[in-house]
Design a protein around this motif. Structure first.
Motif, PDB file in Angstrom:
ATOM      1  N   SER A  67       0.842  -1.187   0.000  1.00  0.00           N
ATOM      2  CA  SER A  67       0.000   0.000   0.000  1.00  0.00           C
ATOM      3  C   SER A  67       0.884   1.247   0.000  1.00  0.00           C
ATOM      4  CB  SER A  67      -0.891   0.023   1.245  1.00  0.00           C
ATOM      5  OG  SER A  67      -0.115   0.268   2.419  1.00  0.00           O
ATOM      6  N   LEU A  68       0.313   2.375  -0.289  1.00  0.00           N
ATOM      7  CA  LEU A  68       1.052   3.623  -0.115  1.00  0.00           C
ATOM      8  C   LEU A  68       1.221   3.875   1.377  1.00  0.00           C
ATOM      9  CD1 LEU A  68      -0.574   5.920  -2.816  1.00  0.00           C
ATOM     10  CD2 LEU A  68       1.308   4.292  -3.045  1.00  0.00           C
ATOM     11  N   MET A  69       2.356   4.494   1.742  1.00  0.00           N
ATOM     12  CA  MET A  69       2.591   4.776   3.148  1.00  0.00           C
ATOM     13  C   MET A  69       1.636   5.861   3.638  1.00  0.00           C
ATOM     14  SD  MET A  69       5.482   6.621   5.345  1.00  0.00           S
ATOM     15  CE  MET A  69       4.327   7.992   5.326  1.00  0.00           C
ATOM     16  N   MET A  70       1.182   5.702   4.873  1.00  0.00           N
ATOM     17  CA  MET A  70       0.291   6.684   5.489  1.00  0.00           C
ATOM     18  C   MET A  70       0.982   7.319   6.681  1.00  0.00           C
ATOM     19  SD  MET A  70      -2.979   4.227   5.029  1.00  0.00           S
ATOM     20  CE  MET A  70      -1.825   2.835   5.016  1.00  0.00           C
ATOM     21  N   PRO A  71       0.994   8.652   6.767  1.00  0.00           N
ATOM     22  CA  PRO A  71       1.659   9.304   7.892  1.00  0.00           C
ATOM     23  C   PRO A  71       0.935   9.022   9.206  1.00  0.00           C
ATOM     24  CG  PRO A  71       0.478  10.909   6.555  1.00  0.00           C
ATOM     25  CD  PRO A  71       0.425   9.615   5.817  1.00  0.00           C
ATOM     26  N   LYS A  72       1.707   8.844  10.257  1.00  0.00           N
ATOM     27  CA  LYS A  72       1.134   8.596  11.583  1.00  0.00           C
ATOM     28  C   LYS A  72       0.626   9.910  12.158  1.00  0.00           C
ATOM     29  CE  LYS A  72       0.847   5.863  15.348  1.00  0.00           C
ATOM     30  NZ  LYS A  72       0.102   6.733  16.273  1.00  0.00           N
ATOM     31  N   LYS A  73      -0.600   9.910  12.669  1.00  0.00           N
ATOM     32  CA  LYS A  73      -1.133  11.091  13.333  1.00  0.00           C
ATOM     33  C   LYS A  73      -0.462  11.230  14.693  1.00  0.00           C
ATOM     34  CE  LYS A  73      -5.414  13.389  14.688  1.00  0.00           C
ATOM     35  NZ  LYS A  73      -6.899  13.286  14.758  1.00  0.00           N
ATOM     36  N   ILE A  74       0.140  12.380  14.932  1.00  0.00           N
ATOM     37  CA  ILE A  74       0.915  12.594  16.151  1.00  0.00           C
ATOM     38  C   ILE A  74       0.268  13.680  17.008  1.00  0.00           C
ATOM     39  CG2 ILE A  74       3.153  13.257  17.096  1.00  0.00           C
ATOM     40  CD1 ILE A  74       3.142  10.568  15.626  1.00  0.00           C
ATOM     41  N   ASN A  75      -0.141  13.293  18.205  1.00  0.00           N
ATOM     42  CA  ASN A  75      -0.657  14.244  19.186  1.00  0.00           C
ATOM     43  C   ASN A  75       0.317  14.428  20.341  1.00  0.00           C
ATOM     44  OD1 ASN A  75      -3.269  14.732  17.944  1.00  0.00           O
ATOM     45  ND2 ASN A  75      -3.779  12.631  18.534  1.00  0.00           N
ATOM     46  N   SER A  76       1.178  13.442  20.518  1.00  0.00           N
ATOM     47  CA  SER A  76       2.153  13.459  21.600  1.00  0.00           C
ATOM     48  C   SER A  76       3.371  12.665  21.155  1.00  0.00           C
ATOM     49  CB  SER A  76       1.549  12.818  22.861  1.00  0.00           C
ATOM     50  OG  SER A  76       2.547  12.415  23.775  1.00  0.00           O
ATOM     51  N   TYR A  77       4.512  12.949  21.751  1.00  0.00           N
ATOM     52  CA  TYR A  77       5.724  12.193  21.409  1.00  0.00           C
ATOM     53  C   TYR A  77       5.527  10.705  21.654  1.00  0.00           C
ATOM     54  CZ  TYR A  77       6.789  11.799  26.397  1.00  0.00           C
ATOM     55  OH  TYR A  77       6.751  11.502  27.729  1.00  0.00           O
ATOM     56  N   LYS A  78       4.601  10.338  22.529  1.00  0.00           N
ATOM     57  CA  LYS A  78       4.353   8.923  22.809  1.00  0.00           C
ATOM     58  C   LYS A  78       3.737   8.201  21.613  1.00  0.00           C
ATOM     59  CE  LYS A  78       3.918   9.440  27.820  1.00  0.00           C
ATOM     60  NZ  LYS A  78       3.040   9.247  29.003  1.00  0.00           N
ATOM     61  N   ASP A  79       3.185   8.964  20.679  1.00  0.00           N
ATOM     62  CA  ASP A  79       2.614   8.345  19.482  1.00  0.00           C
ATOM     63  C   ASP A  79       3.694   7.756  18.581  1.00  0.00           C
ATOM     64  OD1 ASP A  79      -0.052   8.941  20.148  1.00  0.00           O
ATOM     65  OD2 ASP A  79       0.168  10.980  19.375  1.00  0.00           O
ATOM     66  N   TYR A  80       4.951   8.130  18.802  1.00  0.00           N
ATOM     67  CA  TYR A  80       6.065   7.573  18.035  1.00  0.00           C
ATOM     68  C   TYR A  80       6.543   6.227  18.590  1.00  0.00           C
ATOM     69  CZ  TYR A  80       6.786  12.030  15.583  1.00  0.00           C
ATOM     70  OH  TYR A  80       6.644  13.148  14.785  1.00  0.00           O
ATOM     71  N   TYR A  81       6.026   5.820  19.732  1.00  0.00           N
ATOM     72  CA  TYR A  81       6.502   4.588  20.349  1.00  0.00           C
ATOM     73  C   TYR A  81       6.173   3.379  19.476  1.00  0.00           C
ATOM     74  CZ  TYR A  81       8.327   6.253  24.777  1.00  0.00           C
ATOM     75  OH  TYR A  81       9.119   6.838  25.727  1.00  0.00           O
ATOM     76  N   VAL A  82       7.115   2.461  19.421  1.00  0.00           N
ATOM     77  CA  VAL A  82       6.975   1.260  18.594  1.00  0.00           C
ATOM     78  C   VAL A  82       6.997   0.025  19.484  1.00  0.00           C
ATOM     79  CG1 VAL A  82       8.137   2.414  16.683  1.00  0.00           C
ATOM     80  CG2 VAL A  82       9.471   0.968  18.225  1.00  0.00           C
ATOM     81  N   GLN A  83       6.574  -1.114  18.917  1.00  0.00           N
ATOM     82  CA  GLN A  83       6.643  -2.372  19.657  1.00  0.00           C
ATOM     83  C   GLN A  83       6.960  -3.514  18.701  1.00  0.00           C
ATOM     84  OE1 GLN A  83       2.851  -2.522  21.630  1.00  0.00           O
ATOM     85  NE2 GLN A  83       1.736  -3.102  19.776  1.00  0.00           N
ATOM     86  N   PRO A  84       8.068  -4.211  18.914  1.00  0.00           N
ATOM     87  CA  PRO A  84       8.380  -5.391  18.107  1.00  0.00           C
ATOM     88  C   PRO A  84       7.346  -6.486  18.360  1.00  0.00           C
ATOM     89  CG  PRO A  84      10.335  -4.595  19.268  1.00  0.00           C
ATOM     90  CD  PRO A  84       9.149  -3.886  19.860  1.00  0.00           C
ATOM     91  N   VAL A  85       7.028  -7.232  17.327  1.00  0.00           N
ATOM     92  CA  VAL A  85       6.142  -8.378  17.473  1.00  0.00           C
ATOM     93  C   VAL A  85       6.939  -9.518  18.104  1.00  0.00           C
ATOM     94  CG1 VAL A  85       4.772 -10.087  16.219  1.00  0.00           C
ATOM     95  CG2 VAL A  85       4.719  -7.672  15.521  1.00  0.00           C
ATOM     96  N   PRO A  86       6.407 -10.165  19.147  1.00  0.00           N
ATOM     97  CA  PRO A  86       7.138 -11.263  19.782  1.00  0.00           C
ATOM     98  C   PRO A  86       7.561 -12.317  18.757  1.00  0.00           C
ATOM     99  CG  PRO A  86       5.225 -10.669  21.099  1.00  0.00           C
ATOM    100  CD  PRO A  86       5.118  -9.880  19.823  1.00  0.00           C
ATOM    101  N   GLY A  87       8.822 -12.696  18.822  1.00  0.00           N
ATOM    102  CA  GLY A  87       9.349 -13.698  17.907  1.00  0.00           C
ATOM    103  C   GLY A  87       9.961 -13.137  16.641  1.00  0.00           C
ATOM    104  N   ALA A  88       9.846 -11.825  16.416  1.00  0.00           N
ATOM    105  CA  ALA A  88      10.420 -11.209  15.218  1.00  0.00           C
ATOM    106  C   ALA A  88      11.928 -11.066  15.393  1.00  0.00           C
ATOM    107  CB  ALA A  88       9.777  -9.847  14.949  1.00  0.00           C
ATOM    108  N   SER A  89      12.691 -11.878  14.677  1.00  0.00           N
ATOM    109  CA  SER A  89      14.144 -11.906  14.865  1.00  0.00           C
ATOM    110  C   SER A  89      14.811 -10.600  14.462  1.00  0.00           C
ATOM    111  CB  SER A  89      14.746 -13.061  14.062  1.00  0.00           C
ATOM    112  OG  SER A  89      14.507 -12.887  12.668  1.00  0.00           O
ATOM    113  N   LEU A  90      14.202  -9.855  13.569  1.00  0.00           N
ATOM    114  CA  LEU A  90      14.813  -8.625  13.058  1.00  0.00           C
ATOM    115  C   LEU A  90      15.063  -7.611  14.169  1.00  0.00           C
ATOM    116  CD1 LEU A  90      15.764  -6.917  10.697  1.00  0.00           C
ATOM    117  CD2 LEU A  90      13.379  -6.364  10.193  1.00  0.00           C
ATOM    118  N   PHE A  91      14.182  -7.577  15.161  1.00  0.00           N
ATOM    119  CA  PHE A  91      14.310  -6.582  16.237  1.00  0.00           C
ATOM    120  C   PHE A  91      14.563  -7.235  17.598  1.00  0.00           C
ATOM    121  CE2 PHE A  91      11.684  -4.670  12.901  1.00  0.00           C
ATOM    122  CZ  PHE A  91      12.450  -3.547  12.622  1.00  0.00           C
ATOM    123  N   GLU A  92      15.046  -8.464  17.576  1.00  0.00           N
ATOM    124  CA  GLU A  92      15.329  -9.171  18.827  1.00  0.00           C
ATOM    125  C   GLU A  92      16.439  -8.461  19.594  1.00  0.00           C
ATOM    126  OE1 GLU A  92      16.566 -13.644  20.399  1.00  0.00           O
ATOM    127  OE2 GLU A  92      16.277 -13.254  18.256  1.00  0.00           O
TER     128      GLU A  92
END
Length: 205
Positions: free
Chosen positions: A89-114
């Motif tokens: 899909s085309l990328m969609m910008p994240k709506k940001i109301n607070s710096y906390k909206d930038y927080y990310v979470q790796p999916v459990p078991g995803a070796s790329l971000f282990e």
């Protein structure tokens, strides 16, 4: 098993830093406008990053589709705004109301971000938002690796849309993380390990 053989398109943008040659990796870098005239048969990974000329890629999207038809791997790190990458899909910008909206979470078991700490991804010199500012709608059956805390997808692996594998990340180059002071320095090696795994899986299909 074939050796990992990466072809990277160089967008020659103003923010690029010329890296010293790394003889331990088999990465060939070409000017992005040489894609249509380059013999792609020796390569099993096509690596495309931010600042690439997407109008050019749109005009030559059949080159990328054919590469995937041969069961190979295409990586795109950046903000897709033209329809040249199958299943993405085309990328969609994240709506940001607070710096906390930038927080990310790796999916459990995803070796790329282990082993990569969320704070190291989110913050750069105390400022949030450098790692990812947008998201994608992942194709059905794609393996999601990283999301924002609201579940919007930052990084995924699509092994089903084409005969090959498409890896998409909405931030900057995943091979560009080399810091020995932050846990994000693990991403480069883990990305290379993932590419080796995907190439090996494609070979046995």
């Amino acid at each position: 098993m074939s050796q990992l053989n990466i072809l990277e398109l160089n967008p020659s943008h103003a923010f690029s830093v010329k890296e010293p040659a790394d003889n331990s990796l088999n990465i060939t870098v070409i000017d992005e406008y040489e894609l249509e005239t380059t013999d792609l048969s020796p390569y099993n990974v096509l690596y495309i990053t931010e600042f690439v000329d997407q109008e050019y890629l749109l005009n030559h999207k059949e080159v990328i589709s054919q590469f995937l038809n041969y069961g190979k791997v295409v990586v795109f790190c950046g903000h897709l705004f033209r329809d040249w990458l199958p299943g993405c899909s085309l990328m969609m910008p994240k709506k940001i109301n607070s710096y906390k909206d930038y927080y990310v979470q790796p999916v459990p078991g995803a070796s790329l971000f282990e082993g990569v700490e969320v704070e190291d991804m989110v913050y750069n010199k105390g400022v949030a938002g450098f790692f990812a500012r947008g998201y994608y709608r992942a194709p059905k059956d794609a393996e999601v690796c990283l999301t924002f805390t609201d579940g919007k997808v930052i990084t995924y692996i699509d092994r089903h849309t084409t005969n090959g594998t498409v890896i998409v990340h909405s931030g900057r180059s995943l091979l560009g993380y080399k810091s020995d002071r932050k846990t994000t320095g693990k991403i480069r090696n883990q990305m290379l390990a993932l590419l080796e795994q995907e190439v090996a899986q494609e070979e046995v299909k």
